[in-house]
Design a protein around this motif. Structure first.
Motif, PDB file in Angstrom:
ATOM      1  N   SER A 193       0.851  -1.190   0.000  1.00  0.00           N
ATOM      2  CA  SER A 193       0.000   0.000   0.000  1.00  0.00           C
ATOM      3  C   SER A 193       0.886   1.239   0.000  1.00  0.00           C
ATOM      4  N   LEU A 194       0.612   2.166  -0.920  1.00  0.00           N
ATOM      5  CA  LEU A 194       1.408   3.382  -1.017  1.00  0.00           C
ATOM      6  C   LEU A 194       0.531   4.597  -0.787  1.00  0.00           C
ATOM      7  N   VAL A 195       0.983   5.477   0.094  1.00  0.00           N
ATOM      8  CA  VAL A 195       0.346   6.780   0.284  1.00  0.00           C
ATOM      9  C   VAL A 195       1.407   7.811  -0.050  1.00  0.00           C
ATOM     10  N   GLN A 196       1.104   8.666  -1.030  1.00  0.00           N
ATOM     11  CA  GLN A 196       2.049   9.687  -1.445  1.00  0.00           C
ATOM     12  C   GLN A 196       1.539  11.049  -1.014  1.00  0.00           C
ATOM     13  N   GLY A 197       2.378  11.787  -0.305  1.00  0.00           N
ATOM     14  CA  GLY A 197       2.014  13.122   0.144  1.00  0.00           C
ATOM     15  C   GLY A 197       2.116  14.146  -0.979  1.00  0.00           C
ATOM     16  N   GLU A 198       1.530  15.322  -0.762  1.00  0.00           N
ATOM     17  CA  GLU A 198       1.496  16.383  -1.767  1.00  0.00           C
ATOM     18  C   GLU A 198       2.884  16.865  -2.149  1.00  0.00           C
ATOM     19  N   THR A 199       3.822  16.854  -1.215  1.00  0.00           N
ATOM     20  CA  THR A 199       5.162  17.381  -1.473  1.00  0.00           C
ATOM     21  C   THR A 199       6.075  16.368  -2.153  1.00  0.00           C
ATOM     22  N   SER A 200       5.613  15.145  -2.316  1.00  0.00           N
ATOM     23  CA  SER A 200       6.445  14.062  -2.822  1.00  0.00           C
ATOM     24  C   SER A 200       6.559  14.075  -4.345  1.00  0.00           C
ATOM     25  N   LYS A 201       7.740  13.648  -4.819  1.00  0.00           N
ATOM     26  CA  LYS A 201       7.944  13.451  -6.257  1.00  0.00           C
ATOM     27  C   LYS A 201       8.577  12.084  -6.462  1.00  0.00           C
ATOM     28  N   VAL A 202       7.956  11.278  -7.315  1.00  0.00           N
ATOM     29  CA  VAL A 202       8.472   9.956  -7.640  1.00  0.00           C
ATOM     30  C   VAL A 202       8.778   9.928  -9.127  1.00  0.00           C
ATOM     31  N   THR A 203      10.029   9.605  -9.463  1.00  0.00           N
ATOM     32  CA  THR A 203      10.429   9.429 -10.851  1.00  0.00           C
ATOM     33  C   THR A 203      10.774   7.960 -11.017  1.00  0.00           C
ATOM     34  N   GLY A 204       9.817   7.199 -11.531  1.00  0.00           N
ATOM     35  CA  GLY A 204       9.980   5.759 -11.676  1.00  0.00           C
ATOM     36  C   GLY A 204       8.627   5.081 -11.634  1.00  0.00           C
ATOM     37  N   ALA A 205       8.628   3.789 -11.846  1.00  0.00           N
ATOM     38  CA  ALA A 205       7.391   3.012 -11.872  1.00  0.00           C
ATOM     39  C   ALA A 205       6.907   2.709 -10.458  1.00  0.00           C
ATOM     40  N   ILE A 206       5.585   2.666 -10.306  1.00  0.00           N
ATOM     41  CA  ILE A 206       4.974   2.325  -9.022  1.00  0.00           C
ATOM     42  C   ILE A 206       4.125   1.075  -9.207  1.00  0.00           C
ATOM     43  N   GLU A 207       4.322   0.097  -8.330  1.00  0.00           N
ATOM     44  CA  GLU A 207       3.494  -1.105  -8.309  1.00  0.00           C
ATOM     45  C   GLU A 207       3.012  -1.312  -6.888  1.00  0.00           C
ATOM     46  N   ALA A 208       1.682  -1.364  -6.719  1.00  0.00           N
ATOM     47  CA  ALA A 208       1.128  -1.531  -5.382  1.00  0.00           C
ATOM     48  C   ALA A 208      -0.257  -2.156  -5.464  1.00  0.00           C
ATOM     49  N   GLU A 209      -0.660  -2.816  -4.392  1.00  0.00           N
ATOM     50  CA  GLU A 209      -2.031  -3.318  -4.323  1.00  0.00           C
ATOM     51  C   GLU A 209      -2.993  -2.143  -4.263  1.00  0.00           C
ATOM     52  N   SER A 210      -2.662  -1.165  -3.409  1.00  0.00           N
ATOM     53  CA  SER A 210      -3.466   0.047  -3.333  1.00  0.00           C
ATOM     54  C   SER A 210      -2.526   1.246  -3.274  1.00  0.00           C
ATOM     55  N   ALA A 211      -2.923   2.318  -3.947  1.00  0.00           N
ATOM     56  CA  ALA A 211      -2.103   3.521  -3.965  1.00  0.00           C
ATOM     57  C   ALA A 211      -3.007   4.741  -3.870  1.00  0.00           C
ATOM     58  N   ARG A 212      -2.572   5.697  -3.064  1.00  0.00           N
ATOM     59  CA  ARG A 212      -3.285   6.972  -2.890  1.00  0.00           C
ATOM     60  C   ARG A 212      -2.257   8.056  -3.181  1.00  0.00           C
ATOM     61  N   LEU A 213      -2.380   8.694  -4.346  1.00  0.00           N
ATOM     62  CA  LEU A 213      -1.353   9.595  -4.832  1.00  0.00           C
ATOM     63  C   LEU A 213      -1.806  11.049  -4.756  1.00  0.00           C
ATOM     64  N   ALA A 214      -0.967  11.898  -4.157  1.00  0.00           N
ATOM     65  CA  ALA A 214      -1.291  13.317  -4.028  1.00  0.00           C
ATOM     66  C   ALA A 214      -0.182  14.205  -4.562  1.00  0.00           C
ATOM     67  N   GLY A 215       0.975  13.621  -4.898  1.00  0.00           N
ATOM     68  CA  GLY A 215       2.121  14.397  -5.347  1.00  0.00           C
ATOM     69  C   GLY A 215       2.369  14.238  -6.830  1.00  0.00           C
ATOM     70  N   THR A 216       3.638  14.318  -7.214  1.00  0.00           N
ATOM     71  CA  THR A 216       4.048  14.225  -8.609  1.00  0.00           C
ATOM     72  C   THR A 216       4.617  12.837  -8.881  1.00  0.00           C
ATOM     73  N   VAL A 217       4.181  12.230  -9.986  1.00  0.00           N
ATOM     74  CA  VAL A 217       4.706  10.934 -10.410  1.00  0.00           C
ATOM     75  C   VAL A 217       5.076  11.037 -11.878  1.00  0.00           C
ATOM     76  N   GLU A 218       6.315  10.659 -12.192  1.00  0.00           N
ATOM     77  CA  GLU A 218       6.757  10.565 -13.576  1.00  0.00           C
ATOM     78  C   GLU A 218       7.146   9.116 -13.815  1.00  0.00           C
ATOM     79  N   GLY A 219       6.202   8.342 -14.330  1.00  0.00           N
ATOM     80  CA  GLY A 219       6.429   6.922 -14.556  1.00  0.00           C
ATOM     81  C   GLY A 219       5.109   6.183 -14.539  1.00  0.00           C
ATOM     82  N   SER A 220       5.155   4.920 -14.893  1.00  0.00           N
ATOM     83  CA  SER A 220       3.927   4.127 -14.951  1.00  0.00           C
ATOM     84  C   SER A 220       3.463   3.735 -13.553  1.00  0.00           C
ATOM     85  N   ILE A 221       2.156   3.534 -13.444  1.00  0.00           N
ATOM     86  CA  ILE A 221       1.547   3.160 -12.169  1.00  0.00           C
ATOM     87  C   ILE A 221       0.702   1.917 -12.397  1.00  0.00           C
TER      88      ILE A 221
END
Length: 131
Positions: free
Chosen positions: A42-70
């Protein structure tokens, strides 16, 4: 072991910047910057977070920046999220105001069973050896 993973929760604070892949067997809360792939339950991403890369999770709650596949079974994209990349999901919720540049694809359970059949393809060398 399932009860153990439910009680584990890792937090990466906003002051952290990580280069490298992250694998967590439980829940992960990310506020910092990550350059690398993330795989977790389970992934919870905060508003200030930046992820550059792929995300794999059973559940994900995204609030920040993601550059990559989910890829997630249950995905929630909050209004503060900015996503650039393809999104693969079973259940999807997007708040009004979220920004997504990429393709959305619903995962078909029948198709997700096919990768499990690929290891059977590894049996071909065994068949060749038997000849």
């Amino acid at each position: 072991m399932a009860s153990k993973s439910n009680s584990t929760f890792s937090v990466l604070g906003s002051d952290l910047a990580i280069k490298g892949d992250i694998k967590a067997s439980a829940d992960l809360h990310v506020d910092g910057s990550i350059e690398g792939d993330i795989a977790c339950t389970s992934l919870v991403q905060g508003e200030t977070s930046k992820v550059t890369g792929a995300i794999e999770a059973e559940s994900a709650r995204l609030a920040g920046t993601v550059e990559g596949s989910i890829t997630a079974r249950e995905l929630v994209i909050l209004k503060t999220a900015k996503i650039t990349g393809d999104v693969f999901y079973d259940a999807l919720t997007i708040e009004q105001g979220a920004q997504v540049e990429g393709r959305f694809a619903h995962r078909d359970p029948k198709k997700s069973a096919q990768p499990a059949a690929k290891p059977q393809g590894d049996s071909k060398p065994e068949l060749q050896l038997a000849n």
